[in-house]
Design a protein around this motif. Structure first.
Motif, PDB file in Angstrom:
ATOM      1  N   VAL A  74       8.161 -34.341 -17.928  1.00  0.00           N
ATOM      2  CA  VAL A  74       7.203 -33.797 -17.127  1.00  0.00           C
ATOM      3  C   VAL A  74       7.942 -32.591 -16.307  1.00  0.00           C
ATOM      4  N   TYR A  75       9.051 -32.472 -16.268  1.00  0.00           N
ATOM      5  CA  TYR A  75       9.902 -31.623 -15.285  1.00  0.00           C
ATOM      6  C   TYR A  75      10.833 -30.499 -16.355  1.00  0.00           C
ATOM      7  N   VAL A  76      10.499 -30.730 -17.738  1.00  0.00           N
ATOM      8  CA  VAL A  76      11.263 -29.809 -18.564  1.00  0.00           C
ATOM      9  C   VAL A  76      10.128 -28.944 -19.456  1.00  0.00           C
ATOM     10  N   ALA A  77      10.177 -27.636 -19.422  1.00  0.00           N
ATOM     11  CA  ALA A  77       9.388 -26.803 -20.496  1.00  0.00           C
ATOM     12  C   ALA A  77       9.378 -27.456 -21.877  1.00  0.00           C
ATOM     13  N   LYS A  78       8.269 -27.872 -22.472  1.00  0.00           N
ATOM     14  CA  LYS A  78       8.163 -28.245 -23.642  1.00  0.00           C
ATOM     15  C   LYS A  78       8.443 -27.451 -24.826  1.00  0.00           C
ATOM     16  N   GLY A 125      14.447 -33.700 -14.416  1.00  0.00           N
ATOM     17  CA  GLY A 125      14.354 -32.767 -15.460  1.00  0.00           C
ATOM     18  C   GLY A 125      15.794 -32.727 -16.200  1.00  0.00           C
ATOM     19  N   LEU A 126      16.810 -32.271 -15.329  1.00  0.00           N
ATOM     20  CA  LEU A 126      18.189 -32.373 -15.718  1.00  0.00           C
ATOM     21  C   LEU A 126      18.641 -33.471 -16.440  1.00  0.00           C
ATOM     22  N   ALA A 127      18.366 -34.598 -15.791  1.00  0.00           N
ATOM     23  CA  ALA A 127      18.717 -36.031 -16.194  1.00  0.00           C
ATOM     24  C   ALA A 127      18.249 -36.239 -17.499  1.00  0.00           C
ATOM     25  N   ALA A 128      16.956 -35.668 -17.890  1.00  0.00           N
ATOM     26  CA  ALA A 128      16.227 -35.885 -19.278  1.00  0.00           C
ATOM     27  C   ALA A 128      16.906 -35.173 -20.318  1.00  0.00           C
ATOM     28  N   LEU A 129      17.345 -33.870 -20.035  1.00  0.00           N
ATOM     29  CA  LEU A 129      18.059 -33.109 -20.692  1.00  0.00           C
ATOM     30  C   LEU A 129      19.465 -33.793 -21.191  1.00  0.00           C
ATOM     31  N   ASN A 138      23.411 -22.966 -17.621  1.00  0.00           N
ATOM     32  CA  ASN A 138      22.914 -21.743 -17.062  1.00  0.00           C
ATOM     33  C   ASN A 138      21.905 -22.089 -15.755  1.00  0.00           C
ATOM     34  N   ILE A 139      22.090 -22.972 -14.955  1.00  0.00           N
ATOM     35  CA  ILE A 139      21.247 -23.487 -14.134  1.00  0.00           C
ATOM     36  C   ILE A 139      21.203 -22.700 -12.751  1.00  0.00           C
ATOM     37  N   THR A 140      20.203 -21.737 -12.479  1.00  0.00           N
ATOM     38  CA  THR A 140      20.157 -21.039 -11.287  1.00  0.00           C
ATOM     39  C   THR A 140      18.983 -21.017 -10.569  1.00  0.00           C
ATOM     40  N   LEU A 141      18.661 -20.357  -9.540  1.00  0.00           N
ATOM     41  CA  LEU A 141      17.288 -20.517  -8.948  1.00  0.00           C
ATOM     42  C   LEU A 141      16.368 -19.636  -9.744  1.00  0.00           C
ATOM     43  N   ASP A 142      16.653 -19.229 -10.798  1.00  0.00           N
ATOM     44  CA  ASP A 142      15.888 -18.254 -11.915  1.00  0.00           C
ATOM     45  C   ASP A 142      15.522 -19.088 -13.138  1.00  0.00           C
ATOM     46  N   SER A 143      16.175 -20.285 -13.458  1.00  0.00           N
ATOM     47  CA  SER A 143      16.054 -21.099 -14.383  1.00  0.00           C
ATOM     48  C   SER A 143      15.032 -22.222 -14.277  1.00  0.00           C
ATOM     49  N   ILE A 144      14.471 -22.140 -13.009  1.00  0.00           N
ATOM     50  CA  ILE A 144      13.645 -23.321 -12.828  1.00  0.00           C
ATOM     51  C   ILE A 144      12.069 -22.710 -12.200  1.00  0.00           C
ATOM     52  N   VAL A 145      11.049 -22.665 -12.845  1.00  0.00           N
ATOM     53  CA  VAL A 145       9.920 -22.350 -12.355  1.00  0.00           C
ATOM     54  C   VAL A 145       8.993 -23.457 -11.699  1.00  0.00           C
ATOM     55  N   VAL A 146       8.264 -23.013 -10.595  1.00  0.00           N
ATOM     56  CA  VAL A 146       7.483 -23.951  -9.920  1.00  0.00           C
ATOM     57  C   VAL A 146       6.122 -23.289 -10.086  1.00  0.00           C
ATOM     58  N   ASN A 147       4.997 -24.088 -10.411  1.00  0.00           N
ATOM     59  CA  ASN A 147       3.644 -23.754 -10.676  1.00  0.00           C
ATOM     60  C   ASN A 147       2.889 -23.869  -9.214  1.00  0.00           C
ATOM     61  N   ASP A 148       1.630 -23.479  -9.096  1.00  0.00           N
ATOM     62  CA  ASP A 148       0.911 -23.845  -7.838  1.00  0.00           C
ATOM     63  C   ASP A 148       0.883 -24.919  -7.126  1.00  0.00           C
ATOM     64  N   ASP A 149       1.051 -26.248  -8.109  1.00  0.00           N
ATOM     65  CA  ASP A 149       0.853 -27.479  -7.657  1.00  0.00           C
ATOM     66  C   ASP A 149       2.291 -27.873  -7.152  1.00  0.00           C
ATOM     67  N   ASP A 150       3.087 -26.718  -6.956  1.00  0.00           N
ATOM     68  CA  ASP A 150       4.571 -27.300  -6.568  1.00  0.00           C
ATOM     69  C   ASP A 150       5.163 -28.139  -7.494  1.00  0.00           C
ATOM     70  N   HIS A 151       4.969 -28.189  -9.003  1.00  0.00           N
ATOM     71  CA  HIS A 151       5.830 -28.907 -10.027  1.00  0.00           C
ATOM     72  C   HIS A 151       6.881 -28.064 -10.652  1.00  0.00           C
ATOM     73  N   PRO A 152       7.837 -28.405 -10.539  1.00  0.00           N
ATOM     74  CA  PRO A 152       9.044 -27.692 -10.916  1.00  0.00           C
ATOM     75  C   PRO A 152       9.335 -27.833 -12.427  1.00  0.00           C
ATOM     76  N   TYR A 153       9.494 -26.884 -13.216  1.00  0.00           N
ATOM     77  CA  TYR A 153      10.171 -27.256 -14.671  1.00  0.00           C
ATOM     78  C   TYR A 153      11.312 -26.515 -15.076  1.00  0.00           C
ATOM     79  N   VAL A 154      12.275 -27.086 -15.397  1.00  0.00           N
ATOM     80  CA  VAL A 154      13.538 -26.817 -15.827  1.00  0.00           C
ATOM     81  C   VAL A 154      13.190 -25.957 -17.180  1.00  0.00           C
ATOM     82  N   CYS A 155      13.556 -24.524 -17.121  1.00  0.00           N
ATOM     83  CA  CYS A 155      13.329 -23.682 -18.408  1.00  0.00           C
ATOM     84  C   CYS A 155      14.076 -22.558 -18.865  1.00  0.00           C
ATOM     85  N   ARG A 156      13.968 -21.502 -19.371  1.00  0.00           N
ATOM     86  CA  ARG A 156      14.815 -20.481 -19.553  1.00  0.00           C
ATOM     87  C   ARG A 156      16.029 -20.843 -19.997  1.00  0.00           C
TER      88      ARG A 156
END
Length: 199
Positions: A74-78, A125-129, A138-156
Motif C-alpha cells: 500500500v506504500y508503493v505505487a503499483k 514501502g522500501l522494505a516491500a521493494l 534514488n530515494i529523495t524527498l521528490d521520489s515519495i508522494v503524499v496524497n491528501d490523506d497523508d498516505h505516502p507512496y514510494v514512486c518515481r
C-alpha cells in the motif's frame, strides 16, 4: 546527445491521452496521462531512444519494471503494465495525486509523532521493494508522494543516476540536490544496497 523533447512511445499514444511531462533525466522521462481503456489517470515511465538501443540498458529497464510489478504494498505505487515491444519499452503505474514529501513537509505543520508515522510508512514501502530484490537507488524527498490523506507512496523509480566523480564531489562539496541523498559509501564507489535506501 539527444535534445528532442520527450514523447510517449508511438504504441501508447492511442490509449494514453493528454500526456503531461512530469520529469525527465538523461535516461528517460515520466509522464502523467489518462488511460482511455481503464478510465483512470496513470503515470508512464519511458527510456530514451538512445538508451533503448543499448540492449543491456533496455534489459535492465525491463527487468526492474517486472520486479516492481511483483510488489504489492500500500506504500508503493503499483505497476499496472509493462510493455516490452519494439525499441520503445515503457511501464505504467498508478498515478498518485499529491505532493512530494519535500513539498508536504513545507506546507504541513506535522507533529513529531505524525512525521514519524509518515516516515515509518515510507520505510515499509522500501522494505516491500527490498523483499523483491529491488533497490530504488534514488530515494529523495521528490521520489515519495503524499496524497491528501497523508498516505505516502514510494514512486518515481529512476533507471539510473548520471555518472559523477565522487572524489571531486566530496572535495568540493558541489553536489546537485539529488546527490545529497546518496549514502557516503556509494559516493566512494561501493554498491548501493538496502541500507543505502534507508539512508
Amino acid at each position: 546527445m539527444e535534445h528532442r523533447k520527450p514523447r510517449l512511445p508511438q504504441r501508447a499514444v492511442s490509449r494514453y491521452r493528454n500526456p503531461h511531462l512530469l520529469s525527465q533525466g538523461s535516461t528517460g522521462a515520466l509522464f502523467h496521462a489518462f488511460d482511455a481503456t481503464l478510465q483512470r489517470d496513470v503515470a508512464l515511465k519511458t527510456i530514451t531512444t538512445r538508451e533503448a538501443k543499448k540492449e543491456e540498458r533496455k534489459e535492465q529497464f525491463l527487468r526492474r519494471a517486472k520486479l516492481l510489478q511483483e510488489v504489492d504494498n500500500v506504500y508503493v505505487a503499483k505497476v499496472l503494465e509493462v510493455v516490452a515491444k519494439d525499441d520503445e519499452p515503457y511501464y505504467v503505474t498508478q498515478f498518485i495525486d499529491g505532493l512530494t514529501l519535500g513539498k508536504t513537509i513545507e506546507v504541513v505543520d506535522y507533529t513529531v509523532s505524525d512525521l514519524m508515522k509518515l516516515l515509518t510508512n515510507c520505510a515499509a514501502g522500501l522494505a516491500a521493494l527490498h523483499e523483491r530484490g529491488f533497490i530504488h537507488g534514488n530515494i529523495t524527498l521528490d521520489s515519495i508522494v503524499v496524497n491528501d490523506d497523508d498516505h505516502p507512496y514510494v514512486c518515481r523509480f529512476g533507471l539510473a543516476r548520471e555518472a559523477i566523480n565522487p572524489e571531486v564531489a566530496l572535495r568540493t562539496g558541489s553536489l546537485p540536490t539529488a546527490y545529497r541523498f546518496i549514502p557516503p559509501e556509494v559516493l566512494k564507489g561501493e554498491k548501493h544496497d538496502e541500507l543505502g535506501n534507508l539512508y
